[in-house]
Design an enzyme around this catalytic site. Sequence first.
Site, PDB file in Angstrom:
ATOM      1  CE  LYS A  32      -4.711   3.367   0.854  1.00 42.87           C
ATOM      2  NZ  LYS A  32      -3.379   3.063   1.266  1.00 42.87           N
TER       3      LYS A  32
ATOM      4  NE  ARG B 200      -0.320   4.571  -4.165  1.00 43.16           N
ATOM      5  CZ  ARG B 200      -0.781   3.349  -3.926  1.00 43.16           C
ATOM      6  NH1 ARG B 200      -2.052   3.076  -4.055  1.00 43.16           N
ATOM      7  NH2 ARG B 200       0.031   2.427  -3.549  1.00 43.16           N
TER       8      ARG B 200
ATOM      9  NE  ARG C 123       0.383  -6.066   3.223  1.00 47.09           N
ATOM     10  CZ  ARG C 123      -0.139  -5.036   2.564  1.00 47.09           C
ATOM     11  NH1 ARG C 123      -1.321  -4.547   2.917  1.00 47.09           N
ATOM     12  NH2 ARG C 123       0.529  -4.467   1.583  1.00 47.09           N
TER      13      ARG C 123
ATOM     14  NE  ARG D  28       1.230  -6.242  -1.658  1.00 45.53           N
ATOM     15  CZ  ARG D  28       0.414  -5.204  -1.572  1.00 45.53           C
ATOM     16  NH1 ARG D  28      -0.792  -5.348  -1.033  1.00 45.53           N
ATOM     17  NH2 ARG D  28       0.763  -4.024  -2.026  1.00 45.53           N
TER      18      ARG D  28
ATOM     19  NE  ARG E 186       4.264  -0.138  -1.077  1.00 49.03           N
ATOM     20  CZ  ARG E 186       3.612  -1.090  -0.412  1.00 49.03           C
ATOM     21  NH1 ARG E 186       4.261  -2.021   0.244  1.00 49.03           N
ATOM     22  NH2 ARG E 186       2.299  -1.087  -0.401  1.00 49.03           N
TER      23      ARG E 186
END
Length: 211
Positions: free
Chosen positions: A14, A89, A124, A157, A168
């Site tokens: 995204k 969301r 990541r 993160r 999530r």
Amino acid sequence: MMKLIFLGPPGAVKGTQAGIVSKKLGIHTISTGDMLRAAVKEGTEVGKRAKSFMDAGKLVPDEVIIGIVAERVEKPDCAKGYILDGVPRTIAQAEALESAGIRFDHVISIETEDDVVKERLVGRRVCPECGATYHTVSNPSKVEGKCDACGHELIQRHDDTADTVAHRLEIYHSETEPLKEFYQKRDVLAKVEDEGSIEDINHRIMAVLGL
Ligand code: AMP
């Protein structure tokens, strides 16, 4: 005036695609995730409220999100349109935008498998200084653990650990995915498969926009 939403699970492409489309159309991308991370870093009231939710991989309460987005889209640099990335969301957020009289031209749903999301997010690494992102396998930095652009130490993160990512994803399926039906009913939903190169995916998105 083009108003777009990029919808998709965490770790879909995204953000990358929103950035490319932003440049091509000359409009801004508004990412609530980026705005919230900046607020946490600056220690603002919004940041203080959001931090514990974000660290736990939970959604920040709707009223906080609706407030920051409503304020942001009123800025003069949004007069030509904008792309929302990572917002709405929840159905409540989508309804709040609609109640504010905002209508979207296209809602692009990036379709990514859960396993792909998990692999991408857990690997990541991000630079807390300049925001550059890397992946331990698919896009490693030249010197392990250091940013290519600015040399700063890379971090994972808080919300990219395996457990938090699984959580999530659950939230994505239960809270965010119903938005597809919401926008389908308004005839603005387009699904784009998250497959192939960045350019391939971008071509599919541009085709949806009729460009
Ligand atoms: P992101 O970078 O979009 O994955 O956002 C990081 C975190 O910020 C999310 O896991 C949520 O805790 C919070 N967040 C960002 N956007 C929203 C939103 N629209 N509604 C609720 N929470 C959000």
